[in-house]
Design a protein around this motif. Structure first.
Motif, PDB file in Angstrom:
ATOM      1  N   ALA A 191     -34.187  63.176   8.024  1.00 32.83           N
ATOM      2  CA  ALA A 191     -33.993  63.584   9.422  1.00 32.83           C
ATOM      3  C   ALA A 191     -33.839  65.099   9.542  1.00 32.83           C
ATOM      4  O   ALA A 191     -34.393  65.716  10.450  1.00 32.83           O
ATOM      5  CB  ALA A 191     -32.785  62.868  10.017  1.00 32.83           C
ATOM      6  N   ARG A 209     -34.024  59.649  17.265  1.00 31.78           N
ATOM      7  CA  ARG A 209     -33.299  60.747  16.616  1.00 31.78           C
ATOM      8  C   ARG A 209     -32.259  61.291  17.590  1.00 31.78           C
ATOM      9  O   ARG A 209     -32.605  61.820  18.629  1.00 31.78           O
ATOM     10  CB  ARG A 209     -34.267  61.855  16.233  1.00 31.78           C
ATOM     11  CG  ARG A 209     -35.380  61.421  15.316  1.00 31.78           C
ATOM     12  CD  ARG A 209     -36.486  62.462  15.230  1.00 31.78           C
ATOM     13  NE  ARG A 209     -36.017  63.730  14.734  1.00 31.78           N
ATOM     14  CZ  ARG A 209     -35.831  64.016  13.442  1.00 31.78           C
ATOM     15  NH1 ARG A 209     -36.119  63.121  12.536  1.00 31.78           N
ATOM     16  NH2 ARG A 209     -35.408  65.190  13.071  1.00 31.78           N
ATOM     17  N   PHE A 260     -31.540  57.781  13.610  1.00 28.54           N
ATOM     18  CA  PHE A 260     -31.120  58.918  12.792  1.00 28.54           C
ATOM     19  C   PHE A 260     -30.121  59.745  13.586  1.00 28.54           C
ATOM     20  O   PHE A 260     -30.383  60.085  14.743  1.00 28.54           O
ATOM     21  CB  PHE A 260     -32.301  59.836  12.454  1.00 28.54           C
ATOM     22  CG  PHE A 260     -33.350  59.230  11.571  1.00 28.54           C
ATOM     23  CD1 PHE A 260     -33.015  58.548  10.422  1.00 28.54           C
ATOM     24  CD2 PHE A 260     -34.690  59.387  11.882  1.00 28.54           C
ATOM     25  CE1 PHE A 260     -33.985  58.023   9.592  1.00 28.54           C
ATOM     26  CE2 PHE A 260     -35.679  58.866  11.065  1.00 28.54           C
ATOM     27  CZ  PHE A 260     -35.327  58.179   9.921  1.00 28.54           C
ATOM     28  N   LEU A 287     -26.714  57.880   9.837  1.00 29.52           N
ATOM     29  CA  LEU A 287     -27.488  56.844  10.500  1.00 29.52           C
ATOM     30  C   LEU A 287     -26.574  55.908  11.255  1.00 29.52           C
ATOM     31  O   LEU A 287     -25.373  55.846  11.005  1.00 29.52           O
ATOM     32  CB  LEU A 287     -28.334  56.048   9.493  1.00 29.52           C
ATOM     33  CG  LEU A 287     -27.604  55.186   8.455  1.00 29.52           C
ATOM     34  CD1 LEU A 287     -27.202  53.816   8.998  1.00 29.52           C
ATOM     35  CD2 LEU A 287     -28.497  54.989   7.251  1.00 29.52           C
TER      36      LEU A 287
END
Length: 171
Positions: A27, A50, A78, A84
């Motif tokens: 990420a 994300r 992410f 996470l």
């Protein structure tokens, strides 16, 4: 974070959050998860969301709501430069999803480390693989496998990123 996701998602009974090193690296590198492995096909397509609003701790209900909104109806997200989040109907599903996401990130980073042109499954093939490899009951079978390994004192179970490549072997 956990409370706000569960409040926003009636289908979620458990949320897992870890600081998985390969997920953090993937990420932070700005990379999307690509279906280069069976583990990745569990998540993509669509793209794994994300969360970039902050890499700090999620300490307020407002940040938790922002995080839940970013997760949407995805099973994983992410937290860029942080870790996470996975969500599932139960602890077993959310936990195995977190392990699979770390495994998928590790496999993708390994692929990228060789340079050259990485390949991955098309969307159609990835969805087909998801149906074949990650059939109903797979998460429970993977959970049962990990429990058996831990109960047996098997060293391999100590690494939270190790599930059989073909989860059918977990039965």
């Amino acid at each position: 974070m956990h409370t706000e996701i569960i409040a926003a998602r009636p289908d979620v009974g458990s949320v897992v959050h870890t600081h998985a090193p390969h997920v953090i690296a993937l990420a932070a590198a700005g990379q999307s998860l690509r279906p280069v492995s069976h583990a990745a096909n569990f998540f993509v397509p669509p793209e794994v969301p994300r969360f970039t609003d902050t890499a700090d701790l999620i300490q307020t209900p407002q940040l938790g709501k922002q995080l839940a909104a970013c997760l949407g109806d995805a099973r994983a997200m992410f937290l860029v430069n942080h870790g996470l989040v996975t969500a599932g109907p139960d602890v077993e599903s959310a936990t195995v999803a977190a392990i699979l996401l770390e495994q998928a990130a590790r496999q993708q980073l390994l692929t990228m480390s060789f340079g050259g042109w990485a390949t991955w499954s098309s969307e159609e093939e990835s969805l087909s693989k998801r149906g074949n490899i990650h059939a109903p009951g797979m998460l429970r079978a993977a959970w049962d496998y990990l429990v058996r390994m831990l109960e047996a004192g098997d060293d391999r179970a100590g690494a939270p990123t190790r599930l059989p490549e073909h989860l059918g072997e977990a039965r």
